[in-house]
Write a protein that holds these residues in place. Structure first.
Motif: not given
Length: 390
Positions: A35-37, A51, A53, A62
């Motif tokens: 996903t984007s996150y 995540h 990060t 991305h």
């Protein structure tokens, strides 16, 4: 039901996996969803989220830049909730922190090359090594004291050379500078721009009190509003010049220590007030046009693009009305100051003076007539005395 049996087995396996989970544990999993996150990883019946990060020490836009679907990964458990149903995973934590891997030979003053990864008005973040970023503040991008936005110098993705200004390995902070790789233009300023020298610059900005003129990259000077024109009374610099205009200037003052340059535009031209002194003599009459008008009086434009002030009471015409804006009339010079570049004129004086002259002439005529009469009387008295004597 065979399906129910399989689901029961999966549930047992899931409980066994969850019960054995510990923070810091490294497990193998398969990328189930991107996903984007972040990325969902199947740990063998139990899903965990990495995540965005926690995917890479470097900045990424991305997750697909780092992983792809069905890819096998080793991940570390960072955290989970009480029931261990929401599991937080990390990928970058399995490799050494880039700051710890940064060469010990790298010191303040060294030159580095990097890529612009983040841009803000105040500066740009440069990745000098994977996961190691330094900030170039906008004030360190150019020697110019007239600061602009960082977007005027660089854009995301640019490869730039910079010099390390500060380096704090414990705090993992680094500041960089670009201008330090170029000679300081102020180093030989006194030889290049001595007081009294004339140059051509570009108007970069203006304020209420003056205009900032750039002579070259890094050399900005201020032309005060009073040094723009010998004759015009300028309310705001934008009435005289526009940003981007070229302007001839003369160096009036130079402060090397504080990097300040005081410039003048009118000084590049002859002072017309030398000629005005001979033209606009006291009591001389000139044709003028009312340019602006206020309660206090009016500003009139005289021949030669010269402005003068006429007090309100001296705008009165012979018929009692007042001269209006845009009207042209004859004005008499009643005050001239070369030092303060000030001319005061009067329209009323042009016809009042004629009246005064007429009155004066009549007074002289009467006085002459009176003297003649008194002379005749005195002559008769003398004649009478002589006759009596005889």
């Amino acid at each position: 039901s065979h399906k129910a049996l399989i689901e029961a087995d999966i549930e047992i396996q899931k409980r066994e996996i969850i019960s054995g989970l510990e923070k810091g544990q490294v497990l193998e999993g398969i990328v189930k969803n991107v996903t984007s996150y972040g990325v969902f990883v199947d740990l063998g019946g139990v899903d965990g989220l990495v995540h965005i990060t926690d995917l890479s020490w470097s900045r990424i836009n991305h997750p697909s830049e780092v992983v792809e679907l069905d890819q096998k990964l080793n991940v570390v458990i960072l955290d989970f909730d009480d029931k261990k149903t929401r599991i937080q995973l990390g990928l970058k934590q399995l490799s050494q922190h880039p700051w710890d891997a940064l060469s010990a030979d790298l010191n303040v003053g060294d030159k580095v090359k990097g890529k612009v990864v983040v841009l803000a008005d105040y500066g740009a973040f440069i990745e000098v090594a994977e996961g190691v970023e330094g900030l170039i503040h906008v004030s360190e991008m150019s020697w110019s004291t007239h600061l602009r936005s960082a977007q005027d110098f660089v854009k995301v993705g640019d490869e730039v050379d910079a010099q390390i200004l500060t380096l704090d390995r414990e705090e993992r902070k680094m500041s960089l500078g670009i201008k330090q790789l170029h000679p300081d233009p102020w180093a030989d300023i006194t030889a290049k721009y001595p007081v009294g020298s004339t140059h051509n610059g570009i108007v970069r900005n203006y304020t209420n009190f003056g205009v900032f003129v750039e002579l070259e990259e890094g050399i900005d000077g201020l032309v005060y509003i009073s040094d723009l024109s010998w004759t015009k009374k300028i309310k705001h610099p934008s009435d005289f010049v526009a940003v981007g205009d070229k302007l001839d200037v003369q160096v009036l003052e130079l402060d090397v220590e504080n990097r300040k340059l005081n410039l003048g535009h009118k000084q590049t031209q002859d002072n017309p007030w030398d000629a005005h002194e001979a033209t606009f003599t006291l009591n001389s009459d000139h044709e003028g046009t009312v340019k602006e008008k206020t309660d206090k009086g009016a500003v009139i434009e005289l021949p030669g693009d010269v402005e003068a002030f006429v007090p309100a009471r001296l705008l009165e015409k012979e018929d009692g009305s007042k001269i209006g804006k845009g009207e042209t009339a004859i004005f008499k010079i009643i005050e001239f100051s070369k030092e303060f570049r000030r001319i005061v004129a009067s329209h009323t004086a042009t016809f009042k003076e004629v009246e005064a002259k007429n009155i004066k002439a009549q007074a002289k005529k009467v006085e002459s007539s009176e003297k003649s009469t008194f002379g005749d009387i005195a002559g008769l008295a003398d004649l009478k005395k002589k006759m009596e004597g005889k």
